[in-house]
Design a protein around this motif. Structure first.
Motif, PDB file in Angstrom:
ATOM      1  N   ILE A  53      -1.844 111.237  30.912  1.00 32.28           N
ATOM      2  CA  ILE A  53      -1.182 112.505  31.279  1.00 32.28           C
ATOM      3  C   ILE A  53      -0.440 113.261  29.949  1.00 32.28           C
ATOM      4  CG2 ILE A  53       0.940 113.428  32.446  1.00 32.28           C
ATOM      5  CD1 ILE A  53      -1.083 112.815  34.394  1.00 32.28           C
ATOM      6  N   ARG A  54       0.020 112.326  29.054  1.00 33.22           N
ATOM      7  CA  ARG A  54       0.291 112.920  27.792  1.00 33.22           C
ATOM      8  C   ARG A  54      -0.778 113.389  26.986  1.00 33.22           C
ATOM      9  NH1 ARG A  54       3.236 108.030  27.408  1.00 33.22           N
ATOM     10  NH2 ARG A  54       1.729 107.147  26.111  1.00 33.22           N
ATOM     11  N   SER A  55      -1.960 113.026  26.964  1.00 43.57           N
ATOM     12  CA  SER A  55      -3.118 113.541  26.252  1.00 43.57           C
ATOM     13  C   SER A  55      -3.498 114.727  26.722  1.00 43.57           C
ATOM     14  CB  SER A  55      -4.182 112.328  26.355  1.00 43.57           C
ATOM     15  OG  SER A  55      -3.874 111.219  25.708  1.00 43.57           O
ATOM     16  N   THR A  56      -3.395 114.930  27.983  1.00 44.73           N
ATOM     17  CA  THR A  56      -3.659 116.378  28.552  1.00 44.73           C
ATOM     18  C   THR A  56      -3.138 117.463  28.116  1.00 44.73           C
ATOM     19  OG1 THR A  56      -2.462 116.326  30.695  1.00 44.73           O
ATOM     20  CG2 THR A  56      -4.555 115.094  30.635  1.00 44.73           C
ATOM     21  N   MET A  57      -1.774 117.286  27.696  1.00 47.02           N
ATOM     22  CA  MET A  57      -0.904 118.378  27.200  1.00 47.02           C
ATOM     23  C   MET A  57      -0.725 119.555  28.239  1.00 47.02           C
ATOM     24  SD  MET A  57       0.717 117.365  24.401  1.00 47.02           S
ATOM     25  CE  MET A  57       1.139 118.980  23.544  1.00 47.02           C
ATOM     26  N   GLY A  58      -0.839 119.053  29.536  1.00 46.83           N
ATOM     27  CA  GLY A  58      -0.698 120.158  30.419  1.00 46.83           C
ATOM     28  C   GLY A  58      -1.894 120.490  31.050  1.00 46.83           C
ATOM     29  N   SER A  59      -2.964 120.115  30.846  1.00 48.09           N
ATOM     30  CA  SER A  59      -4.388 120.710  31.326  1.00 48.09           C
ATOM     31  C   SER A  59      -4.428 120.002  32.836  1.00 48.09           C
ATOM     32  CB  SER A  59      -5.404 120.113  30.410  1.00 48.09           C
ATOM     33  OG  SER A  59      -5.346 121.019  29.119  1.00 48.09           O
ATOM     34  N   ILE A  60      -3.991 118.912  32.906  1.00 46.95           N
ATOM     35  CA  ILE A  60      -3.878 118.128  34.170  1.00 46.95           C
ATOM     36  C   ILE A  60      -3.579 118.835  35.328  1.00 46.95           C
ATOM     37  CG2 ILE A  60      -1.449 117.316  34.325  1.00 46.95           C
ATOM     38  CD1 ILE A  60      -4.363 115.388  35.575  1.00 46.95           C
ATOM     39  N   PHE A  61      -2.920 119.966  35.040  1.00 46.70           N
ATOM     40  CA  PHE A  61      -2.462 121.176  36.018  1.00 46.70           C
ATOM     41  C   PHE A  61      -3.142 121.967  36.218  1.00 46.70           C
ATOM     42  CE2 PHE A  61       1.792 118.980  34.594  1.00 46.70           C
ATOM     43  CZ  PHE A  61       1.862 118.165  35.729  1.00 46.70           C
ATOM     44  N   ARG A  62      -3.961 122.204  35.522  1.00 44.65           N
ATOM     45  CA  ARG A  62      -5.014 123.388  35.555  1.00 44.65           C
ATOM     46  C   ARG A  62      -6.423 123.430  35.379  1.00 44.65           C
ATOM     47  NH1 ARG A  62      -0.864 124.356  31.547  1.00 44.65           N
ATOM     48  NH2 ARG A  62      -2.311 123.639  29.869  1.00 44.65           N
ATOM     49  N   VAL A  63      -7.046 122.127  35.179  1.00 44.37           N
ATOM     50  CA  VAL A  63      -8.313 121.683  35.181  1.00 44.37           C
ATOM     51  C   VAL A  63      -8.735 121.067  36.545  1.00 44.37           C
ATOM     52  CG1 VAL A  63     -10.494 120.583  33.998  1.00 44.37           C
ATOM     53  CG2 VAL A  63      -8.562 121.707  32.621  1.00 44.37           C
ATOM     54  N   PRO A  64      -9.633 121.414  37.299  1.00 43.71           N
ATOM     55  CA  PRO A  64      -9.885 120.566  38.472  1.00 43.71           C
ATOM     56  C   PRO A  64     -10.743 119.500  38.196  1.00 43.71           C
ATOM     57  CG  PRO A  64     -10.496 123.085  38.818  1.00 43.71           C
ATOM     58  CD  PRO A  64     -10.276 122.778  37.449  1.00 43.71           C
ATOM     59  N   PHE A  65     -10.582 118.624  38.849  1.00 45.33           N
ATOM     60  CA  PHE A  65     -11.267 117.325  38.674  1.00 45.33           C
ATOM     61  C   PHE A  65     -11.249 116.466  40.099  1.00 45.33           C
ATOM     62  CE2 PHE A  65      -6.700 116.421  38.365  1.00 45.33           C
ATOM     63  CZ  PHE A  65      -6.376 115.213  38.991  1.00 45.33           C
ATOM     64  N   ALA A  66     -12.557 115.792  40.129  1.00 49.00           N
ATOM     65  CA  ALA A  66     -12.775 115.045  41.491  1.00 49.00           C
ATOM     66  C   ALA A  66     -13.242 113.535  40.931  1.00 49.00           C
ATOM     67  CB  ALA A  66     -13.935 115.551  42.085  1.00 49.00           C
ATOM     68  N   ILE A  67     -12.640 112.797  41.721  1.00 49.47           N
ATOM     69  CA  ILE A  67     -12.950 111.197  41.290  1.00 49.47           C
ATOM     70  C   ILE A  67     -13.614 110.929  42.656  1.00 49.47           C
ATOM     71  CG2 ILE A  67     -11.820 108.965  41.212  1.00 49.47           C
ATOM     72  CD1 ILE A  67      -9.271 110.192  40.496  1.00 49.47           C
ATOM     73  N   VAL A  68     -15.116 110.072  42.215  1.00 51.80           N
ATOM     74  CA  VAL A  68     -15.828 109.834  43.397  1.00 51.80           C
ATOM     75  C   VAL A  68     -16.328 108.501  43.435  1.00 51.80           C
ATOM     76  CG1 VAL A  68     -16.918 112.283  43.284  1.00 51.80           C
ATOM     77  CG2 VAL A  68     -17.842 110.675  41.680  1.00 51.80           C
ATOM     78  N   ASP A  69     -16.536 107.885  44.587  1.00 47.81           N
ATOM     79  CA  ASP A  69     -16.974 106.648  44.821  1.00 47.81           C
ATOM     80  C   ASP A  69     -18.549 106.541  44.332  1.00 47.81           C
ATOM     81  OD1 ASP A  69     -14.457 105.753  45.656  1.00 47.81           O
ATOM     82  OD2 ASP A  69     -15.067 106.476  47.752  1.00 47.81           O
ATOM     83  N   ASP A  70     -19.317 107.546  44.402  1.00 48.13           N
ATOM     84  CA  ASP A  70     -20.873 107.556  44.328  1.00 48.13           C
ATOM     85  C   ASP A  70     -21.082 108.554  43.272  1.00 48.13           C
ATOM     86  OD1 ASP A  70     -23.410 107.239  44.340  1.00 48.13           O
ATOM     87  OD2 ASP A  70     -23.624 106.823  46.603  1.00 48.13           O
TER      88      ASP A  70
END
Length: 255
Positions: free
Chosen positions: A154-171
């Protein structure tokens, strides 16, 4: 004012901060510092905690926002940094799918980053931050990557966590196949690939980045339309994952 480490709220926050399992169960994570706090979308904010010394110096900073004051000694227990910044928020996690990222992309300048078993929290956060700067459409990552909601990421993103879409997938291989089915050209960062800076990257693409020590898994890399590499001088075999990702995503957007 909360003055006891035995306070139920305090115990819960510490669990959220320290344990990935609890973050998943509650669907929340913690954010520290005023700069990051200002980045939080209002609909994601759950609760706010401030140290007694912080609120004395920043009484007008939180006008209109409900918060709980915590003694300075207890706040140190909540903080994940050596020098606490005096404000911490509990925030709702956002859920995206691969379909969300693909459907929302701009086909004229789309670049999606796909991460396979990336383990270093700093690398993950830096890739997200750099990706926002490069204008990527989103990030897809395998479920055995570093926890994106850990405090260090979270610290490393410097706020980008709230603006860049991301998906975590099992496959992850299945997700890569889905990208290809939707007309996205998939490139694998690989030591045996062609040089990335020779105009070979197409406008609607995905770039696969592998584990820091082992690279891409075979089940993922074999699905790529093409393998690419960054030229190396001297005896250096490869670059740090976040540095390599930065070069590739900016080149993709440039081309």
């Amino acid at each position: 004012m909360i003055t006891s480490i035995r306070n139920e709220q305090i115990k819960k926050i510490i669990q959220i901060k320290e344990k990935s399992k609890i973050r998943k169960q509650t669907g929340t994570f913690t954010v520290e510092g005023m700069k990051m706090f200002r980045e939080i979308p209002a609909e994601c904010l759950v609760c706010v905690y401030v140290s007694e010394s912080f609120i004395k110096e920043n009484q007008t900073a939180l006008e209109g926002i409900a918060y709980q004051i915590v003694s300075d000694n207890i706040f140190k227990k909540l903080s994940d940094t050596v020098t606490p910044q005096g404000i911490l928020a509990v925030v709702k996690q956002r859920n995206y799918s691969v379909e969300d990222i693909v459907s929302a992309r701009d086909r004229k300048k789309s670049c999606i980053i796909v991460l396979d078993r990336l383990q270093d929290p700093g690398n993950l956060g830096t890739i997200m931050r750099t990706g926002e700067g490069a204008g990527i459409s989103g990030i897809i990552m395998s479920n055995d990557c570093a926890d994106i909601y850990s405090p260090k990421v979270i610290r490393s993103t410097m706020g980008s966590i709230f603006r860049v879409p991301f998906a975590i997938v099992d496959d992850l291989p299945c997700a890569v196949e889905y990208l290809k089915q939707n007309g996205i050209t998939v490139y694998a960062a690989h030591l045996t690939g062609e040089l990335y800076n020779r105009g070979i990257l197409k406008k609607d693409c995905a770039i696969l980045i592998g584990n820091e020590a082992q690279g891409l898994g075979e089940s993922v890399s074999r699905l790529a339309n093409q393998k690419i590499k960054i030229p190396m001088a001297g005896k250096v075999e490869s670059l740090n994952a976040s540095v390599a990702a930065a070069l590739l995503m900016y080149e993709a957007m440039y081309q």
